[in-house]
Design an enzyme around this catalytic site. Structure first.
Site, PDB file in Angstrom:
ATOM      1  N   ASN A 232      19.490  42.377  13.638  1.00 14.33           N
ATOM      2  CA  ASN A 232      19.507  43.790  14.036  1.00 14.33           C
ATOM      3  C   ASN A 232      19.026  43.859  15.475  1.00 14.33           C
ATOM      4  O   ASN A 232      17.843  43.678  15.742  1.00 14.33           O
ATOM      5  CB  ASN A 232      18.575  44.575  13.094  1.00 14.33           C
ATOM      6  CG  ASN A 232      18.405  46.019  13.520  1.00 14.33           C
ATOM      7  OD1 ASN A 232      19.104  46.500  14.415  1.00 14.33           O
ATOM      8  ND2 ASN A 232      17.470  46.716  12.890  1.00 14.33           N
TER       9      ASN A 232
ATOM     10  N   LYS B 160      18.806  46.346  17.352  1.00 13.55           N
ATOM     11  CA  LYS B 160      18.119  47.615  17.681  1.00 13.55           C
ATOM     12  C   LYS B 160      18.652  48.143  19.021  1.00 13.55           C
ATOM     13  O   LYS B 160      19.830  47.984  19.306  1.00 13.55           O
ATOM     14  CB  LYS B 160      16.603  47.407  17.673  1.00 13.55           C
ATOM     15  CG  LYS B 160      16.137  46.783  16.349  1.00 13.55           C
ATOM     16  CD  LYS B 160      14.652  46.804  16.166  1.00 13.55           C
ATOM     17  CE  LYS B 160      14.292  46.189  14.810  1.00 13.55           C
ATOM     18  NZ  LYS B 160      12.869  46.248  14.524  1.00 13.55           N
TER      19      LYS B 160
ATOM     20  N   HIS C 259      16.502  52.489   7.987  1.00  6.49           N
ATOM     21  CA  HIS C 259      15.505  51.677   8.696  1.00  6.49           C
ATOM     22  C   HIS C 259      14.287  52.548   9.023  1.00  6.49           C
ATOM     23  O   HIS C 259      14.432  53.721   9.381  1.00  6.49           O
ATOM     24  CB  HIS C 259      16.116  51.110   9.976  1.00  6.49           C
ATOM     25  CG  HIS C 259      15.300  50.008  10.561  1.00  6.49           C
ATOM     26  ND1 HIS C 259      14.116  50.238  11.215  1.00  6.49           N
ATOM     27  CD2 HIS C 259      15.461  48.664  10.539  1.00  6.49           C
ATOM     28  CE1 HIS C 259      13.595  49.078  11.599  1.00  6.49           C
ATOM     29  NE2 HIS C 259      14.394  48.106  11.200  1.00  6.49           N
TER      30      HIS C 259
ATOM     31  N   GLU D  94      12.462  52.688  11.519  1.00 10.98           N
ATOM     32  CA  GLU D  94      12.447  53.253  12.873  1.00 10.98           C
ATOM     33  C   GLU D  94      13.259  54.547  12.929  1.00 10.98           C
ATOM     34  O   GLU D  94      12.924  55.466  13.670  1.00 10.98           O
ATOM     35  CB  GLU D  94      12.969  52.207  13.878  1.00 10.98           C
ATOM     36  CG  GLU D  94      11.919  51.119  14.098  1.00 10.98           C
ATOM     37  CD  GLU D  94      12.465  49.788  14.557  1.00 10.98           C
ATOM     38  OE1 GLU D  94      13.657  49.690  14.887  1.00 10.98           O
ATOM     39  OE2 GLU D  94      11.672  48.819  14.568  1.00 10.98           O
TER      40      GLU D  94
ATOM     41  N   GLU E 165      11.554  45.818   4.124  1.00 12.71           N
ATOM     42  CA  GLU E 165      10.912  45.664   5.424  1.00 12.71           C
ATOM     43  C   GLU E 165       9.606  46.459   5.444  1.00 12.71           C
ATOM     44  O   GLU E 165       9.631  47.674   5.722  1.00 12.71           O
ATOM     45  CB  GLU E 165      11.829  46.196   6.535  1.00 12.71           C
ATOM     46  CG  GLU E 165      13.143  45.469   6.668  1.00 12.71           C
ATOM     47  CD  GLU E 165      13.683  45.546   8.098  1.00 12.71           C
ATOM     48  OE1 GLU E 165      14.037  44.499   8.623  1.00 12.71           O
ATOM     49  OE2 GLU E 165      13.697  46.639   8.686  1.00 12.71           O
TER      50      GLU E 165
ATOM     51  N   GLY F 295       7.907  43.752  13.967  1.00 12.84           N
ATOM     52  CA  GLY F 295       7.556  43.552  15.375  1.00 12.84           C
ATOM     53  C   GLY F 295       6.081  43.271  15.623  1.00 12.84           C
ATOM     54  O   GLY F 295       5.619  43.361  16.764  1.00 12.84           O
TER      55      GLY F 295
ATOM     56  N   SER G 243       9.117  40.452  11.246  1.00 15.33           N
ATOM     57  CA  SER G 243       8.532  39.295  11.929  1.00 15.33           C
ATOM     58  C   SER G 243       9.034  37.947  11.419  1.00 15.33           C
ATOM     59  O   SER G 243       8.284  36.964  11.411  1.00 15.33           O
ATOM     60  CB  SER G 243       6.998  39.362  11.871  1.00 15.33           C
ATOM     61  OG  SER G 243       6.524  40.493  12.573  1.00 15.33           O
TER      62      SER G 243
HETATM   63  P1  13P Z   1      11.292  42.156  13.744  1.00 15.68           P
HETATM   64  O1  13P Z   1      12.040  40.928  13.230  1.00 15.68           O
HETATM   65  O2  13P Z   1      11.346  42.290  15.237  1.00 15.68           O
HETATM   66  O3  13P Z   1       9.928  42.257  13.157  1.00 15.68           O
HETATM   67  O4  13P Z   1      12.131  43.423  13.203  1.00 15.68           O
HETATM   68  C1  13P Z   1      12.455  43.487  11.865  1.00 15.68           C
HETATM   69  C2  13P Z   1      13.401  44.604  11.682  1.00 15.68           C
HETATM   70  O5  13P Z   1      13.024  45.762  11.779  1.00 15.68           O
HETATM   71  C3  13P Z   1      14.803  44.270  11.390  1.00 15.68           C
HETATM   72  O6  13P Z   1      15.527  45.388  10.994  1.00 15.68           O
END
Ligand code: 13P
Length: 256
Positions: free
Chosen positions: A10, A12, A93, A95, A165, A171, A211
């Site tokens: 992803n 982002k 997600h 976010e 997640e 992150g 992560s």
């Molecule tokens: P990270 O791998 O950067 O922690 O992000 C995970 C994520 O949100 C994937 O959708």
């Protein structure tokens, strides 16, 4: 081929055309790692360019609008991302839930639109740190899952992937223990079986995200009921992403 591990990057809000060379490298390497199913979800602007580069990997979108094409300035419909080459859409997600106030109801509607446009859904669920500390992570996540799934879902094996997640692991470089991931994935599995019956419920892949990197992928992917990974930061270069794909392939080679 739902028994192959599924590793999804992803991107982002990252990536300009300069990053197409990374997608190309990932795609070419994936052609020699057929034991693993690999996909990328670039930003909208790169869906079609990545689709054109991709001979092996799948391409998806990170979101879509729930409605049909129409007067929604700045929005992108499910049929538009499908036309650009997306075969799946990431929905729910954290976010988007946080930055855009997305509710379970909206995510349900988006899921219905994505299915209508002929795409699969990659539905994300996950708890906050506070919810985990209160000992309510599993009940929260299974409730969130039920509330975010579209009302009708024919053939979940083909049309649905779930990604667990935990918000606090995204992150941050922190991950749950392998035992905690296994317990959560088993709870999600039980919910899918309850909703779709034994055969279909068992066939849906459940990914872990938060992560994941080349160093921890082996351990995380070996946890109970983990069918792959949804990768953010470590998917942005071919080198770090392929480290995870290779770890998944090596795990396939190990006797169970
Ligand atoms: P990270 O791998 O950067 O922690 O992000 C995970 C994520 O949100 C994937 O959708």
């Amino acid at each position: 081929m739902a028994d192959r591990p599924y590793i999804v990057g992803n991107w982002k809000m990252n990536g300009t055309r300069a990053m197409l060379s990374q997608a190309r490298s990932i795609d070419r390497a994936a052609q020699n790692l057929m034991k693993v199913e690999v996909a990328l979800a670039p930003p909208y602007t790169l869906i079609h360019p990545v689709h054109r580069e991709a001979e092996q990997i799948g391409v998806g979108a990170q979101d879509c609008h729930p409605g049909e094409d129409g007067p929604h300035t700045g929005d992108i419909s499910a049929s538009m991302v499908a036309d650009a080459g997306a075969k799946f859409v990431i929905l729910g997600h954290s976010e988007r839930r946080q930055d855009h106030g997305e509710t379970n109801t909206l995510i349900r509607e988006k899921g219905a639109s994505a299915l209508e446009a002929g795409m699969r859904i990659l539905l994300c669920v996950g708890e906050s740190e506070e919810t985990r500390d209160e000992g309510k992570a599993e009940s929260f996540v299974t409730r969130q899952l039920k509330a975010s799934l579209p009302e009708t879902l024919d053939n979940p094996e083909e049309s649905l992937t779930v990604a667990y997640e935990p918000i606090w692991a995204i992150g941050t470089g922190r991950t749950p223990t392998v035992e905690d991931i296994g317990a959560m994935h088993c709870a999600i599995r039980a919910t899918l079986v309850e909703l779709y019956g034994e055969e279909q419920g068992q066939a849906v892949r459940i990914l872990y995200g938060g992560s994941v990197n080349a160093d921890n992928a082996r351990d995380l992917l070996a946890a109970d009921e983990v069918g792959g990974a949804l990768v953010g930061g470590a998917s942005l270069t071919a080198e770090s992403f392929l480290g995870i794909v290779i770890a998944a392939a090596e795990l396939q080679d190990q006797p169970a």
